[in-house]
Enzyme design. Structure first.
Site, PDB file in Angstrom:
ATOM      1  N   ARG A  89      46.980  40.785  34.240  1.00  0.00           N
ATOM      2  CA  ARG A  89      47.545  40.482  33.007  1.00  0.00           C
ATOM      3  C   ARG A  89      46.595  39.423  32.361  1.00  0.00           C
ATOM      4  O   ARG A  89      46.302  39.397  31.225  1.00  0.00           O
ATOM      5  CB  ARG A  89      49.034  40.448  32.780  1.00  0.00           C
TER       6      ARG A  89
ATOM      7  N   LYS B 213      49.748  37.990  49.184  1.00  0.00           N
ATOM      8  CA  LYS B 213      50.634  39.073  49.691  1.00  0.00           C
ATOM      9  C   LYS B 213      50.664  39.238  51.158  1.00  0.00           C
ATOM     10  O   LYS B 213      49.854  38.846  51.949  1.00  0.00           O
ATOM     11  CB  LYS B 213      49.815  40.690  49.136  1.00  0.00           C
TER      12      LYS B 213
HETATM   13  N1  BES Z   1      47.459  44.755  41.932  1.00  0.00           N
HETATM   14  C1  BES Z   1      48.929  44.741  41.652  1.00  0.00           C
HETATM   15  C2  BES Z   1      49.819  45.964  41.520  1.00  0.00           C
HETATM   16  C3  BES Z   1      49.802  47.162  42.385  1.00  0.00           C
HETATM   17  C4  BES Z   1      50.807  46.886  43.592  1.00  0.00           C
HETATM   18  C5  BES Z   1      48.820  48.017  42.185  1.00  0.00           C
HETATM   19  C6  BES Z   1      50.685  48.017  44.536  1.00  0.00           C
HETATM   20  C7  BES Z   1      49.076  49.166  43.068  1.00  0.00           C
HETATM   21  C8  BES Z   1      49.699  49.180  44.215  1.00  0.00           C
HETATM   22  C9  BES Z   1      49.175  43.574  40.904  1.00  0.00           C
HETATM   23  O1  BES Z   1      48.314  42.594  40.755  1.00  0.00           O
HETATM   24  C10 BES Z   1      50.517  42.840  41.488  1.00  0.00           C
HETATM   25  O2  BES Z   1      50.349  42.255  42.522  1.00  0.00           O
HETATM   26  N2  BES Z   1      51.323  42.817  40.695  1.00  0.00           N
HETATM   27  C11 BES Z   1      52.775  42.189  41.090  1.00  0.00           C
HETATM   28  C12 BES Z   1      53.201  41.437  39.803  1.00  0.00           C
HETATM   29  C13 BES Z   1      54.266  40.544  40.145  1.00  0.00           C
HETATM   30  C14 BES Z   1      53.995  39.317  40.995  1.00  0.00           C
HETATM   31  C15 BES Z   1      55.012  40.235  38.823  1.00  0.00           C
HETATM   32  C16 BES Z   1      53.754  43.355  41.739  1.00  0.00           C
HETATM   33  O3  BES Z   1      53.692  44.328  41.151  1.00  0.00           O
HETATM   34  O4  BES Z   1      54.359  43.059  42.762  1.00  0.00           O
HETATM   35 MN    MN Z   2      48.319  40.936  42.425  1.00  0.00          MN
END
Ligand code: BES
Ligand code: MN
Ligand code: ZN
Length: 503
Positions: free
Chosen positions: A351, A277
């Protein structure tokens, strides 16, 4: 961790005669002046009928969460009168909770003892005020060396009610205390720095909390996870120096009517892994274990309330880090039970750990599975920061979860898993991929992935709490900055509904 919660008691007494630092009364919007709630009318009499005009002159409108402070007028034994806006006449439970939360935040540093002469004094109203007080006065001071310089939170609250001796009032108060303790425990866990709360520590704390509540506790360490084939959790955790864990807390009373399973995502920090990220995207990712914290805390509350239903909480815990040992995009994992997943994006890690736990929990053939996870940014884009998404395999159950949430003072909204979504996860090499191409419907795609691991014939709901689990802005109502404890009250409400035969 958090500062000690105020003690709460109930008493039958006339509002003007109570000797406390602050007496809280309620006001609502009116035509020319604010209108007075019943407790406020008692104070008004002592003031010769000038309370509404005085408050109005001070700018009070009666809006939700507005607090107007008055130095004690003659005839009132409290030092301060705090008029809190209720937003309307005949406030419901949530309006009372929010008002109580707002007023205790405002009174921090100004009052040590507080009495509430707000609402109709019925058990439900007393409990709502108590919840608002206990949730609203939460502060997290673990890392502050100057905590003594911050406004001191209030220490004792009395709720005035004509029904102070009623069994129903006592029971409602005890319930409010158990539920608020679970919410505040969730907040503590979420707020703790990820260097202090990694899977081993989180599992140890869950174990201690579970033992204290009389629950059956099982903690699987890396070796046990390898032996049993929890490939999703191991894959996500393999990049970290801190080894993963899976925790099971189980409450099983003698004549259990139903068996509910709660599964919570426990990523103690989510960097995204090799699919790293950007820094801004990581700033709130210590909260990526909020689902696990919520399910663990909720089952302890259910046990404390001695509800006649069996509840099992599963919390897969891992730290998602990039390193030489981290999983890569293209790796294939074998989830518990044998299904294979091609990892195309290591940031879609929640997931993967949930799949293990949902597959394992399904073996026990529970009546329902509810999973709770900070799963997708897409859900926040869809529903904002205060509402969680509800997805699942049964529309009636989705609606039931939404209703239960609403009654508990939480906001959830059903989202679909449209036909064709599963196909978007087809993989060229494995049973399925962990992400679809493109970003459309990200929350629904994630739900569709989880659906693949739910056992035949089990009703399942997935709560995406990415938005409401963490308050990145300022405090409001009884919701503090940081971890909020979102979904705990909904989960306890579901167990109560099951106990009442509504499930
Ligand atoms: N933990 C994150 C989701 C999240 C983002 C929670 C912002 C709270 C605030 C999750 O693991 C994630 O990174 N999801 C990705 C999924 C994508 C790679 C398909 C997302 O939401 O960008
Ligand atoms: Mn994530
Ligand atoms: Zn995550």
């Amino acid at each position: 961790m958090s500062v000690k919660s105020p003690s709460i008691s109930v008493r039958k007494a006339s509002a003007p005669s109570v000797k406390v630092d602050a007496l809280v009364v309620g006001v609502a919007p009116g035509d020319q002046e604010v209108t007075l709630d019943s407790g406020a009318r008692e104070v008004d009499k002592a003031l010769g009928g000038r309370l509404a005009s005085t408050l109005t002159a001070l700018g009070a409108k009666g809006k939700a969460e507005e607090v107007t402070l008055l130095p004690s007028p003659g005839g009132v034994d409290a030092t301060l009168v705090a008029a809190v806006g209720l937003g309307g006449d005949e406030p419901n439970a949530e309006a009372l909770r929010r008002a109580a939360g707002a007023v205790v935040r405002r009174l921090a540093g100004k009052a040590d003892t507080v009495a509430f002469a707000v609402g109709d004094g019925a058990a439900e109203s007393v409990a709502a005020l108590a919840e608002g007080v206990l949730l609203g006065s939460y502060t997290f001071d673990r890392y502050r060396t100057n905590a003594d310089k911050r406004p001191a939170p209030i220490s004792a609250v009395t709720v005035l009610t004509g029904k102070a001796r009623d069994k129903a009032v006592k029971a409602a108060l005890a319930r409010a205390e158990a539920v608020a303790a679970a919410v505040n425990l969730t907040r503590d866990w979420v707020n703790t720095a990820p260097s202090d709360l990694y899977p081993e520590v989180f599992a140890d704390e869950a174990k201690a909390v579970g033992k204290r509540a009389g629950l059956t506790v099982e903690v699987l360490d890396r070796k046990a996870l390898e032996a049993k084939g929890y490939g999703g959790t191991l894959g996500v955790g393999q990049g970290s120096e801190r080894e993963p864990r899976v925790v099971r807390l189980s409450y099983k009373p003698a004549r259990a009517k139903k068996h509910l399973v709660f599964v919570g995502k426990g990523i103690t920090f989510d960097t995204g892994g090799i699919s790293l990220k950007p820094n801004e995207g990581m700033l709130t990712m210590k909260s990526d274990m909020a689902g696990a914290a919520a399910v663990l805390a909720a089952v302890t509350a259910v046990a404390e309330l001695q509800l006649p239903v069996a509840v099992t909480a599963w919390a897969p815990m891992a730290e998602n880090m990039p390193s030489g040992s981290a999983q890569r995009p293209s790796d294939v994992l074998r989830i518990y039970g044998g299904k294979t997943v091609e990892v195309l994006n290591t940031d879609a890690e929640g997931r993967l750990v949930l799949a293990d736990a949902i597959a394992r929990a399904s073996e026990d053939k529970p009546d329902v599975i509810v999973d709770v996870a900070t799963l997708t940014g897409a859900c926040m884009v869809a529903l904002g920061g205060r509402t969680f998404g509800i997805m699942g395999n049964d529309e009636d159950f989705n609606s039931f979860v939404r209703q239960t949430a609403g009654r508990a003072g939480e906001d959830g909204w059903p989202l679909p898993i449209p036909e064709g979504t599963r196909e978007s996860l087809d993989s060229k090499v494995a049973d399925l991929a962990n992400v679809a191409r493109g970003r459309l419907g990200g929350a629904l795609v994630a739900a569709s992935f989880l659906n693949e691991f739910v056992g035949e014939g089990i009703r399942w709901a997935h709560l995406d709490i990415a938005g409401p689990s963490y308050n990145d802005g300022s405090a409001w109502g009884y919701t503090p900055v940081g971890g909020t404890g979102a979904s705990v009250r909904t989960l306890v409400g579901l167990a109560e509904a099951a106990a009442a035969g509504e499930l």
